[in-house]
Design a protein around this motif. Structure first.
Motif, mmCIF file in Angstrom:
data_model
loop_
_atom_site.group_PDB
_atom_site.id
_atom_site.type_symbol
_atom_site.label_atom_id
_atom_site.label_comp_id
_atom_site.label_asym_id
_atom_site.label_seq_id
_atom_site.Cartn_x
_atom_site.Cartn_y
_atom_site.Cartn_z
ATOM 1 N N ARG A 34 -16.006 13.421 -0.654
ATOM 2 C CA ARG A 34 -14.617 13.497 -0.213
ATOM 3 C C ARG A 34 -14.132 12.078 0.051
ATOM 4 O O ARG A 34 -14.779 11.324 0.780
ATOM 5 C CB ARG A 34 -14.478 14.341 1.058
ATOM 6 C CG ARG A 34 -14.726 15.822 0.847
ATOM 7 C CD ARG A 34 -13.645 16.461 -0.018
ATOM 8 N NE ARG A 34 -13.846 17.894 -0.197
ATOM 9 C CZ ARG A 34 -14.530 18.447 -1.183
ATOM 10 N NH1 ARG A 34 -15.130 17.657 -2.086
ATOM 11 N NH2 ARG A 34 -14.654 19.749 -1.297
ATOM 12 N N ARG A 35 -13.002 11.701 -0.555
ATOM 13 C CA ARG A 35 -12.440 10.360 -0.418
ATOM 14 C C ARG A 35 -11.034 10.459 0.179
ATOM 15 O O ARG A 35 -10.033 10.328 -0.524
ATOM 16 C CB ARG A 35 -12.365 9.660 -1.779
ATOM 17 C CG ARG A 35 -13.620 9.750 -2.647
ATOM 18 C CD ARG A 35 -14.716 8.857 -2.136
ATOM 19 N NE ARG A 35 -15.786 8.737 -3.110
ATOM 20 C CZ ARG A 35 -17.076 8.823 -2.823
ATOM 21 N NH1 ARG A 35 -17.452 9.040 -1.575
ATOM 22 N NH2 ARG A 35 -17.989 8.704 -3.757
ATOM 23 N N PRO A 36 -10.906 10.728 1.469
ATOM 24 C CA PRO A 36 -9.568 10.851 2.064
ATOM 25 C C PRO A 36 -8.776 9.557 1.918
ATOM 26 O O PRO A 36 -9.314 8.463 2.093
ATOM 27 C CB PRO A 36 -9.863 11.174 3.531
ATOM 28 C CG PRO A 36 -11.274 10.749 3.760
ATOM 29 C CD PRO A 36 -11.988 10.902 2.463
ATOM 30 N N GLY A 37 -7.491 9.708 1.598
ATOM 31 C CA GLY A 37 -6.628 8.542 1.443
ATOM 32 C C GLY A 37 -6.942 7.709 0.219
ATOM 33 O O GLY A 37 -6.528 6.542 0.147
ATOM 34 N N PHE A 38 -7.627 8.279 -0.754
ATOM 35 C CA PHE A 38 -8.015 7.528 -1.950
ATOM 36 C C PHE A 38 -6.771 6.989 -2.663
ATOM 37 O O PHE A 38 -5.810 7.712 -2.890
ATOM 38 C CB PHE A 38 -8.806 8.432 -2.895
ATOM 39 C CG PHE A 38 -9.353 7.741 -4.104
ATOM 40 C CD1 PHE A 38 -10.502 6.972 -4.013
ATOM 41 C CD2 PHE A 38 -8.725 7.865 -5.335
ATOM 42 C CE1 PHE A 38 -11.020 6.338 -5.135
ATOM 43 C CE2 PHE A 38 -9.235 7.234 -6.459
ATOM 44 C CZ PHE A 38 -10.381 6.470 -6.356
ATOM 45 N N ARG A 39 -6.808 5.701 -3.022
ATOM 46 C CA ARG A 39 -5.667 5.079 -3.691
ATOM 47 C C ARG A 39 -5.726 5.352 -5.187
ATOM 48 O O ARG A 39 -6.688 4.985 -5.850
ATOM 49 C CB ARG A 39 -5.663 3.575 -3.435
ATOM 50 C CG ARG A 39 -4.445 2.876 -4.024
ATOM 51 C CD ARG A 39 -4.400 1.408 -3.641
ATOM 52 N NE ARG A 39 -3.207 0.761 -4.158
ATOM 53 C CZ ARG A 39 -2.929 -0.525 -3.995
ATOM 54 N NH1 ARG A 39 -3.771 -1.307 -3.307
ATOM 55 N NH2 ARG A 39 -1.816 -1.048 -4.481
ATOM 56 N N ILE A 40 -4.687 6.010 -5.694
ATOM 57 C CA ILE A 40 -4.638 6.386 -7.107
ATOM 58 C C ILE A 40 -3.654 5.472 -7.826
ATOM 59 O O ILE A 40 -2.493 5.367 -7.450
ATOM 60 C CB ILE A 40 -4.220 7.861 -7.258
ATOM 61 C CG1 ILE A 40 -5.248 8.754 -6.542
ATOM 62 C CG2 ILE A 40 -4.119 8.244 -8.722
ATOM 63 C CD1 ILE A 40 -4.872 10.207 -6.496
ATOM 64 N N TRP A 41 -4.143 4.818 -8.873
ATOM 65 C CA TRP A 41 -3.335 3.859 -9.608
ATOM 66 C C TRP A 41 -2.385 4.556 -10.576
ATOM 67 O O TRP A 41 -2.422 5.769 -10.756
ATOM 68 C CB TRP A 41 -4.244 2.877 -10.344
ATOM 69 C CG TRP A 41 -5.139 2.117 -9.420
ATOM 70 C CD1 TRP A 41 -6.429 2.396 -9.094
ATOM 71 C CD2 TRP A 41 -4.784 0.961 -8.642
ATOM 72 N NE1 TRP A 41 -6.920 1.499 -8.175
ATOM 73 C CE2 TRP A 41 -5.935 0.611 -7.884
ATOM 74 C CE3 TRP A 41 -3.624 0.198 -8.516
ATOM 75 C CZ2 TRP A 41 -5.940 -0.482 -7.012
ATOM 76 C CZ3 TRP A 41 -3.640 -0.884 -7.651
ATOM 77 C CH2 TRP A 41 -4.779 -1.211 -6.911
ATOM 78 N N SER A 42 -1.529 3.786 -11.213
ATOM 79 C CA SER A 42 -0.442 4.348 -12.023
ATOM 80 C C SER A 42 -0.942 5.156 -13.211
ATOM 81 O O SER A 42 -0.341 6.177 -13.564
ATOM 82 C CB SER A 42 0.477 3.226 -12.506
ATOM 83 O OG SER A 42 -0.239 2.272 -13.270
ATOM 84 N N GLY A 43 -2.039 4.722 -13.843
ATOM 85 C CA GLY A 43 -2.548 5.450 -15.000
ATOM 86 C C GLY A 43 -2.938 6.873 -14.662
ATOM 87 O O GLY A 43 -2.407 7.839 -15.243
ATOM 88 N N PRO A 44 -3.854 7.073 -13.715
ATOM 89 C CA PRO A 44 -4.192 8.438 -13.339
ATOM 90 C C PRO A 44 -3.035 9.197 -12.695
ATOM 91 O O PRO A 44 -2.952 10.416 -12.814
ATOM 92 C CB PRO A 44 -5.373 8.277 -12.381
ATOM 93 C CG PRO A 44 -5.405 6.841 -11.997
ATOM 94 C CD PRO A 44 -4.774 6.094 -13.115
#
Length: 218
Positions: free
Chosen positions: A121-131
């Motif tokens: 579990r990765r709470p607050g995971f930063r997702i970049w523009s591609g995904p």
């Protein structure tokens, strides 16, 4: 007729193995799963998405060996035509095949940036523009299918090939804290409540092997 065998890799990390498992369960095929060790170099390359082709899962049934999840899906749909692997109606079947193929060959940013890891579990995971763009496209597919079929699965009350193809994305959303609402939440809840998915998650949580490259803190 001998029981079928589905050769899989990791239950925790392999989205392709999960898809093959779900397809066999939808078909109602009696089978047992045989895990190939992640220490096998070819298996590890597949899990790390470095292999030029994906040979697992592979299904052996009634003297036939078939691999690649879409190959397995079409084989099972042919062998078990009453299984609901493909929905009723030519238009629905065409859409089911199209979105399944899109998941199979597309959304590379989502698949590479958010690898499946059921235990994590990765709470607050930063997702970049591609995904993020892939997530938006996947969500639009789910919303469209639920609007057409009424849900809770993509083509109605029972799971199909498409649900097996997109089920690992639900797992990824949970791992990487991707928000879900509306039709996407309906679909996610259906997938997570699916007996076959619950069986897979239970065994994934008990799987002893860890692959360091896939279990790091991003």
């Amino acid at each position: 007729m001998a029981e079928a065998t589905l050769f899989i890799t990791s239950r925790n990390y392999s989205s392709w193995s999960l898809r093959g498992w779900l397809l066999c369960r939808i078909a109602g095929l009696p089978f047992h799963a045989e895990a190939i060790s992640p220490d096998d170099p070819r298996v590890k390359e597949e899990l790390l998405m470095r292999a030029s082709s994906i040979r697992y899962p592979a299904l052996v049934h009634d003297g036939v060996k078939v691999w690649d999840t879409l190959g397995i899906a079409e084989y099972l749909a042919d062998a078990f035509p009453d299984s609901n692997l493909l929905p009723e109606g030519r238009q629905a079947r065409a859409l089911c095949r199209s979105i399944s193929g899109e998941m199979h060959s597309g959304f590379s940013a989502l698949r590479s940036s958010l690898p499946m890891n059921i235990r994590a579990r990765r709470p607050g995971f930063r997702i970049w523009s591609g995904p993020r763009a892939d997530i938006a496209a996947v969500n639009a597919i789910w919303e469209d299918c639920i609007a057409r079929s009424g849900g809770p699965f993509l083509f109605g009350a029972r799971p199909s090939i498409a649900d097996a193809m997109y089920a690992p994305v639900v797992s990824r959303y949970l791992t990487y804290d991707v928000a879900m609402a509306g039709a996407c939440r309906v679909f996610a809840d259906a997938v997570l409540g699916w007996d076959a998915m619950q069986d897979w998650i239970r065994d994934a949580l008990a799987e002893p092997e860890e692959i360091a490259e896939l279990d790091i803190e991003f």
